[in-house]
Design a protein around this motif. Structure first.
Motif, PDB file in Angstrom:
ATOM      1  N   GLY A 100       0.816  -1.219   0.000  1.00  0.00           N
ATOM      2  CA  GLY A 100       0.000   0.000   0.000  1.00  0.00           C
ATOM      3  C   GLY A 100       0.843   1.258   0.000  1.00  0.00           C
ATOM      4  O   GLY A 100       0.489   2.264   0.615  1.00  0.00           O
ATOM      5  N   LYS A 101       1.989   1.186  -0.708  1.00  0.00           N
ATOM      6  CA  LYS A 101       2.916   2.318  -0.684  1.00  0.00           C
ATOM      7  C   LYS A 101       2.325   3.577  -1.306  1.00  0.00           C
ATOM      8  O   LYS A 101       2.772   4.687  -1.000  1.00  0.00           O
ATOM      9  N   ASP A 102       1.331   3.428  -2.199  1.00  0.00           N
ATOM     10  CA  ASP A 102       0.758   4.601  -2.856  1.00  0.00           C
ATOM     11  C   ASP A 102       0.059   5.526  -1.873  1.00  0.00           C
ATOM     12  O   ASP A 102      -0.218   6.685  -2.189  1.00  0.00           O
ATOM     13  N   ARG A 103      -0.233   5.040  -0.691  1.00  0.00           N
ATOM     14  CA  ARG A 103      -0.869   5.875   0.327  1.00  0.00           C
ATOM     15  C   ARG A 103       0.135   6.805   1.009  1.00  0.00           C
ATOM     16  O   ARG A 103      -0.261   7.650   1.813  1.00  0.00           O
ATOM     17  N   TYR A 104       1.425   6.590   0.730  1.00  0.00           N
ATOM     18  CA  TYR A 104       2.470   7.371   1.392  1.00  0.00           C
ATOM     19  C   TYR A 104       3.367   7.999   0.327  1.00  0.00           C
ATOM     20  O   TYR A 104       4.485   7.521   0.072  1.00  0.00           O
ATOM     21  N   PRO A 105       2.903   9.087  -0.311  1.00  0.00           N
ATOM     22  CA  PRO A 105       3.663   9.695  -1.411  1.00  0.00           C
ATOM     23  C   PRO A 105       5.019  10.249  -0.983  1.00  0.00           C
ATOM     24  O   PRO A 105       5.930  10.384  -1.805  1.00  0.00           O
ATOM     25  N   ASN A 106       5.191  10.552   0.323  1.00  0.00           N
ATOM     26  CA  ASN A 106       6.451  11.129   0.803  1.00  0.00           C
ATOM     27  C   ASN A 106       7.442  10.072   1.285  1.00  0.00           C
ATOM     28  O   ASN A 106       8.529  10.411   1.762  1.00  0.00           O
ATOM     29  N   ALA A 107       7.081   8.814   1.163  1.00  0.00           N
ATOM     30  CA  ALA A 107       7.957   7.740   1.640  1.00  0.00           C
ATOM     31  C   ALA A 107       9.119   7.525   0.678  1.00  0.00           C
ATOM     32  O   ALA A 107       9.034   7.810  -0.519  1.00  0.00           O
ATOM     33  N   ARG A 108      10.224   6.996   1.205  1.00  0.00           N
ATOM     34  CA  ARG A 108      11.404   6.655   0.402  1.00  0.00           C
ATOM     35  C   ARG A 108      11.337   5.165   0.101  1.00  0.00           C
ATOM     36  O   ARG A 108      11.229   4.332   1.020  1.00  0.00           O
ATOM     37  N   ASN A 109      11.392   4.774  -1.153  1.00  0.00           N
ATOM     38  CA  ASN A 109      11.287   3.373  -1.553  1.00  0.00           C
ATOM     39  C   ASN A 109      12.673   2.773  -1.747  1.00  0.00           C
ATOM     40  O   ASN A 109      13.524   3.349  -2.431  1.00  0.00           O
ATOM     41  N   ILE A 110      12.881   1.611  -1.141  1.00  0.00           N
ATOM     42  CA  ILE A 110      14.179   0.959  -1.278  1.00  0.00           C
ATOM     43  C   ILE A 110      13.986  -0.535  -1.549  1.00  0.00           C
ATOM     44  O   ILE A 110      12.952  -1.116  -1.220  1.00  0.00           O
ATOM     45  N   GLU A 111      15.022  -1.116  -2.177  1.00  0.00           N
ATOM     46  CA  GLU A 111      15.091  -2.568  -2.308  1.00  0.00           C
ATOM     47  C   GLU A 111      16.054  -3.054  -1.221  1.00  0.00           C
ATOM     48  O   GLU A 111      17.214  -2.656  -1.176  1.00  0.00           O
ATOM     49  N   VAL A 112      15.557  -3.888  -0.327  1.00  0.00           N
ATOM     50  CA  VAL A 112      16.293  -4.261   0.884  1.00  0.00           C
ATOM     51  C   VAL A 112      17.489  -5.165   0.556  1.00  0.00           C
ATOM     52  O   VAL A 112      17.368  -6.126  -0.198  1.00  0.00           O
ATOM     53  N   GLU A 113      18.628  -4.807   1.166  1.00  0.00           N
ATOM     54  CA  GLU A 113      19.786  -5.696   1.122  1.00  0.00           C
ATOM     55  C   GLU A 113      19.905  -6.460   2.440  1.00  0.00           C
ATOM     56  O   GLU A 113      20.184  -7.653   2.466  1.00  0.00           O
ATOM     57  N   SER A 114      19.659  -5.768   3.560  1.00  0.00           N
ATOM     58  CA  SER A 114      19.674  -6.406   4.871  1.00  0.00           C
ATOM     59  C   SER A 114      18.923  -5.515   5.859  1.00  0.00           C
ATOM     60  O   SER A 114      18.778  -4.306   5.642  1.00  0.00           O
ATOM     61  N   ALA A 115      18.446  -6.146   6.940  1.00  0.00           N
ATOM     62  CA  ALA A 115      17.712  -5.386   7.955  1.00  0.00           C
ATOM     63  C   ALA A 115      17.781  -6.123   9.290  1.00  0.00           C
ATOM     64  O   ALA A 115      17.873  -7.347   9.341  1.00  0.00           O
ATOM     65  N   ASP A 116      17.763  -5.373  10.368  1.00  0.00           N
ATOM     66  CA  ASP A 116      17.736  -5.938  11.714  1.00  0.00           C
ATOM     67  C   ASP A 116      16.760  -5.098  12.543  1.00  0.00           C
ATOM     68  O   ASP A 116      17.025  -3.933  12.845  1.00  0.00           O
ATOM     69  N   LEU A 117      15.631  -5.718  12.914  1.00  0.00           N
ATOM     70  CA  LEU A 117      14.592  -5.003  13.660  1.00  0.00           C
ATOM     71  C   LEU A 117      14.611  -5.337  15.144  1.00  0.00           C
ATOM     72  O   LEU A 117      13.741  -4.880  15.884  1.00  0.00           O
TER      73      LEU A 117
END
Length: 423
Positions: A100-117
């Protein structure tokens, strides 16, 4: 209708205080509590505040406190995923949008390489655009994951249940049953404040009008020394002798203002309501009541202790086969009992609440998988081993335990239905 309301209020109070114990100690330990729920099934009310969603669900037969780390945390954000990030002024991620990214026009879109939550709290990836540079973004400890328009707060490792010391985890689980005992103490104390505490000494309290005691000449505050020559030492002794001799003359030797006198009393005969029960005698005398501060202050503890011992005694009979499963009650049986108690008045309903609260506390402390006692048993094993048991294996044991408990509940409920509605 009054029975339905009474049942919902009583059962709701028992569940609320039980879950409140888990909730308060989880919060004190720094655990992220995702949901505080009364009931099971579909939500009929929901309210969110301070990281927690408070819900009331359709089926009023229990409740739960859902703590971070108890269930599998959010879906992993794996390499290759495309997500949108909402950043604050310092370029720290506040929201990770999975769809639902279209609901957030100010968001930065990325293709994930790695993440730690959980530990290092970062997400690294190639930002969409002309340069597609690899960037690393810090993630806020209160960041939200947005999936299907539902926002869920992330749980860093130190906010998860499993990260806490064994003592903190054990106390968080034990706090539920503990609160049921505290509720019972409070309820019994309130009853004592309202009506006083029955005195154990063999002294006569209020005399019922037109009862056998009044007709024979017994008076309030008479101290009973003996009945038919048998010495009595407590009001319970008087009760037992009277009940055992319906329509038989008994000679009460009493002390009245320093004078000893003999008074003949014939208990009235009352027919036992239960099938197979024996008839019993009554003379219309109540135990004297004491409203002194010390008696009232300690009465709740004494009454809770007394009924705790009684319930354990019945459990012992169940284990030894002297108490059959047919004598257990489920929600239907409790409902029918509540109906009878409600007709006797508010004080009896309060006492019933106290008894049920003690029962709930004890049942949850039994070392049965899926119950609080089962979880405490696993903590005990962990303390002995020096390391936790594999979470998957523990989960399987709790699942099997839960399934067996549901089967037992179905059997008990069916027995209740047969007893109250079919026979």
């Amino acid at each position: 209708m009054n029975t339905v309301i009474s049942f919902i209020i009583i059962f709701g109070a028992l569940v609320f205080f039980h879950e409140l114990g888990h909730f308060v100690f989880a919060k004190r330990s720094g655990i992220l509590v995702r949901e505080f729920a009364i009931g099971f099934g579909p939500k009929i009310f929901s309210y969110s505040k301070n990281e927690t969603t408070y819900t009331i669900r359709l089926l009023p037969i229990g409740g739960f406190v859902r703590m971070a780390g108890e269930d599998p945390e959010m879906a992993e954000i794996k390499p290759g995923y495309r997500v949108a990030l909402l950043l604050d002024e310092e370029e720290v991620v506040q929201k990770l949008i999975l769809n639902g990214k279209d609901r957030y026009p100010n968001a930065r879109n990325i293709e994930v390489e790695s993440a730690d939550l959980e530990h290092d709290l970062f997400i690294k990836g190639y930002e969409e655009g002309e340069d597609e540079q690899l960037q690393t973004f810090a993630i806020s400890r209160e960041a939200l994951i947005v999936e299907d328009q539902v926002e869920t707060q992330i749980a860093p490792w130190n906010r998860q249940f499993a990260s806490k010391k064994l003592s903190a985890r054990a106390m968080t689980i034990f706090a539920g049953p503990m609160m049921n005992f505290i509720l019972a103490i409070v309820v019994f104390t309130i009853i004592s404040v309202i009506q006083g505490v029955p005195v154990e000494e063999p002294i006569l309290g209020v005399i019922s009008p037109d009862g056998a005691a009044e007709q024979s000449g017994l008076k309030q505050n008479d101290a009973v020394l003996s009945i038919d020559g048998a010495e009595v030492s407590s009001f319970m002794d008087i009760t037992e002798i009277v009940r055992a001799h319906p329509q038989e003359e008994l000679v009460f030797t009493v002390d009245r203002d320093g004078q000893t006198m003999d008074i003949a009393v014939t208990p009235e005969k009352f027919v036992a309501e239960e099938e197979g029960g024996e008839d019993f005698g009554l003379i219309g005398v109540h135990a004297p009541l004491d409203k002194s501060f010390m008696k009232v202050a300690t009465s709740g503890f004494k009454e809770t202790y007394h009924w705790t011992i009684e319930i354990f005694r019945l459990l012992g009979k169940l284990v030894t086969g002297q108490f059959s499963i047919d004598m257990l009650s489920g929600p239907v049986g409790i409902y029918k009992s509540t109906e009878v108690v409600a007709q006797a008045g508010i004080l009896y309903l309060m006492k019933w609440t106290g008894l049920l609260s003690i029962n709930l506390g004890i049942m949850n402390l039994l070392p049965i998988p899926a119950l609080d006692g089962g979880r405490l048993l696993f903590f005990g094993v962990e303390a002995l081993r020096g390391k936790p048991i594999d979470r998957h294996k523990e989960g399987v044991v709790h699942f099997i335990g839960f399934a067996l408990l549901m089967i037992l509940m179905i059997v008990v409920t069916w027995n209740d239905i047969q007893q109250f509605f079919i026979h």
